[in-house]
Design an enzyme around this catalytic site. Structure first.
Site, PDB file in Angstrom:
ATOM      1  N   TYR A 292      98.808  14.962  -5.533  1.00  0.00           N
ATOM      2  CA  TYR A 292      97.423  14.507  -5.457  1.00  0.00           C
ATOM      3  C   TYR A 292      97.073  13.549  -6.588  1.00  0.00           C
ATOM      4  O   TYR A 292      96.227  12.674  -6.424  1.00  0.00           O
ATOM      5  CB  TYR A 292      96.465  15.697  -5.496  1.00  0.00           C
ATOM      6  CG  TYR A 292      96.455  16.548  -4.257  1.00  0.00           C
ATOM      7  CD1 TYR A 292      97.125  16.157  -3.097  1.00  0.00           C
ATOM      8  CD2 TYR A 292      95.789  17.765  -4.231  1.00  0.00           C
ATOM      9  CE1 TYR A 292      97.118  16.933  -1.955  1.00  0.00           C
ATOM     10  CE2 TYR A 292      95.772  18.558  -3.100  1.00  0.00           C
ATOM     11  CZ  TYR A 292      96.443  18.147  -1.959  1.00  0.00           C
ATOM     12  OH  TYR A 292      96.429  18.928  -0.835  1.00  0.00           O
TER      13      TYR A 292
ATOM     14  N   LYS B  25     109.205  24.521  -3.396  1.00  0.00           N
ATOM     15  CA  LYS B  25     110.253  24.064  -2.476  1.00  0.00           C
ATOM     16  C   LYS B  25     111.447  23.633  -3.315  1.00  0.00           C
ATOM     17  O   LYS B  25     111.914  22.492  -3.258  1.00  0.00           O
ATOM     18  CB  LYS B  25     109.745  22.919  -1.592  1.00  0.00           C
ATOM     19  CG  LYS B  25     108.873  23.373  -0.441  1.00  0.00           C
ATOM     20  CD  LYS B  25     109.636  24.182   0.608  1.00  0.00           C
ATOM     21  CE  LYS B  25     110.558  23.299   1.428  1.00  0.00           C
ATOM     22  NZ  LYS B  25     111.226  24.104   2.510  1.00  0.00           N
TER      23      LYS B  25
ATOM     24  N   ASP C 161     107.198  27.240   2.978  1.00  0.00           N
ATOM     25  CA  ASP C 161     107.145  27.551   4.411  1.00  0.00           C
ATOM     26  C   ASP C 161     107.268  29.057   4.642  1.00  0.00           C
ATOM     27  O   ASP C 161     106.559  29.629   5.479  1.00  0.00           O
ATOM     28  CB  ASP C 161     108.211  26.780   5.189  1.00  0.00           C
ATOM     29  CG  ASP C 161     109.574  26.786   4.504  1.00  0.00           C
ATOM     30  OD1 ASP C 161     109.708  27.342   3.402  1.00  0.00           O
ATOM     31  OD2 ASP C 161     110.518  26.224   5.095  1.00  0.00           O
TER      32      ASP C 161
ATOM     33  N   ASP D  94      96.620  24.247  -2.263  1.00  0.00           N
ATOM     34  CA  ASP D  94      95.495  23.803  -1.434  1.00  0.00           C
ATOM     35  C   ASP D  94      95.634  24.370  -0.027  1.00  0.00           C
ATOM     36  O   ASP D  94      94.695  24.947   0.538  1.00  0.00           O
ATOM     37  CB  ASP D  94      95.482  22.274  -1.408  1.00  0.00           C
ATOM     38  CG  ASP D  94      94.262  21.709  -0.699  1.00  0.00           C
ATOM     39  OD1 ASP D  94      93.335  22.478  -0.355  1.00  0.00           O
ATOM     40  OD2 ASP D  94      94.225  20.483  -0.476  1.00  0.00           O
TER      41      ASP D  94
ATOM     42  N   ASP E  77      93.418  27.897   1.536  1.00  0.00           N
ATOM     43  CA  ASP E  77      92.585  27.805   2.742  1.00  0.00           C
ATOM     44  C   ASP E  77      93.100  28.737   3.839  1.00  0.00           C
ATOM     45  O   ASP E  77      92.310  29.369   4.545  1.00  0.00           O
ATOM     46  CB  ASP E  77      92.537  26.370   3.251  1.00  0.00           C
ATOM     47  CG  ASP E  77      91.584  25.501   2.443  1.00  0.00           C
ATOM     48  OD1 ASP E  77      90.857  26.053   1.598  1.00  0.00           O
ATOM     49  OD2 ASP E  77      91.561  24.272   2.654  1.00  0.00           O
TER      50      ASP E  77
END
Length: 378
Positions: free
Chosen positions: A147, A202, A234, A258, A262
């Site tokens: 980001y 990851k 994942d 993020d 959510d």
């Protein structure tokens, strides 16, 4: 004898449903005022942040707004965002106000608590028996990753089968210190909970994740009473849906955090229920954090008294707990919210087919219910 300074709370409602939900959280804070607790309210103008600020001042976070936030002990934040501004350069879009506040206030860790109690089990999109007893904390790093990493932008593809076409690129990067400081936040939180940190990365494909995993492992040695496990992003997403009770503290970088925060919020049945505390170095500056519902502007229902204020009211409780060091008042607010929900009060997003019409309320009606329970249990 000098008069003790009142804590200062800056209210930044933003746009969309932000002003409506912040108004109800503010009512709750005012209901707590009395001997032993008071505060000074710092009010920004209606166009102080977000799309409205861009329209009025040419930027989503004017210097006066940032200065107001920096002068406060805590910020209660609403929401920003408007598709009308999607065509603007990135630095002028409403959402950049959030990044500016994080940077300007030195905030680097988001804490989002997801707890599902009896009255809310039926609201979850998962079966009640799967979410029963879920109590997890998502700790998300806020200042690094793809980001904010440089370089980023768009350019022509230099070679290969798509040479000459436009490509977009972002840089995913982390420094050791960025990872270390947020990892300490997660481990300290776990030490007072169930003593389990699940770190998400990851590391099988990303260099930044390999550094993340190494540093988190190093920090874990300072907390021998806390168990650390690593999950690929994942796998963590699948486990969050399949076995949400297995999580205590979930630690993740900006991008993965993020998404997962959510997803965890939706376990409750509505993103309008959980709140977030955005924290930084408590000793570095006056402002002790920014507290928000974390949902969007919901422009389709703005101004219609339909938004759920529970998340913003819970954000006020987090403000009391983390910034003003009043866990006693925070607990009163949390209990009032739980009592209102247990009594059956429902806004449209959490109402079910069998909810009696008398218990279906709007934004202010839910605020009324929380305030009543708050005042009846002093």
């Amino acid at each position: 004898m000098a008069t003790q300074r009142l804590p200062r709370i800056a209210f930044l409602p933003g746009e969309g449903v932000g002003p409506e939900v912040v108004a109800q959280a503010r009512r709750v804070l005012y209901a707590l005022r009395g001997p032993g607790f008071d505060f000074e309210a710092l009010d920004a103008p209606p166009n102080a942040v977000g799309a409205l600020a861009t329209d009025a001042w040419g930027e989503p976070l004017p210097p006066a707004t940032l200065a107001l936030a920096q002068s406060a002990d805590a910020v209660l934040f609403g929401s920003v965002g408007d598709p009308r501004h999607d065509h603007l350069p990135v630095h002028l879009r409403p959402e950049r106000a959030i990044l500016g506040l994080r940077r300007g206030l030195g905030l680097y860790a988001s804490l989002r608590h997801i707890a599902i109690t009896g009255p809310l089990e039926a609201l979850s999109p998962l079966k009640a028996e799967r979410v029963r007893g879920v109590d997890l904390l998502v700790v998300r790093e806020l200042d690094g990753d793809a980001y904010t990493g440089q370089a980023k932008g768009q350019r022509p593809v230099p070679d290969g089968p798509f040479a000459g076409q436009a490509e977009g690129f972002d840089t995913m990067r982390y420094a050791e210190g960025e990872v270390r400081r947020v990892a300490h936040v997660a481990f300290r939180a776990a030490a007072s909970r169930r003593a389990l940190v699940t770190s998400v990365d990851k590391a099988n494909v990303l260099e930044s994740s390999r550094l993340w995993r190494r540093v988190v492992t190093e920090v874990s040695r300072d907390y021998p009473q806390v168990t650390l496990r690593h999950l690929y992003a994942d796998n963590a997403a699948m486990a969050l849906i399949a076995q949400p009770r297995d999580f205590d503290v979930l630690l993740a970088g900006n991008l993965f955090g993020d998404i997962l925060s959510d997803a965890a919020s939706v376990l409750t049945g509505s993103i309008g229920l959980p709140a977030a505390a955005l924290l930084g170095d408590a000793q570095a500056q006056r402002c002790q954090g920014l507290f928000e519902a974390g949902h969007g502007t919901a422009l389709d229902i703005a101004g219609r008294d339909q938004a759920n204020p529970v998340a913003c009211i819970r954000a006020a409780a987090l403000l009391l707990r983390h910034a003003l060091q009043r866990p006693d008042l925070a607990q009163r607010v949390e209990h009032a919210v739980d009592a209102a929900l247990a009594a059956g009060w429902r806004t449209a997003d959490i109402a079910q087919p069998g909810t009696p019409p008398a218990l279906r309320v709007g934004t202010r009606g839910m605020g009324d219910a929380v305030v009543r329970h708050l005042l009846s249990n002093k």
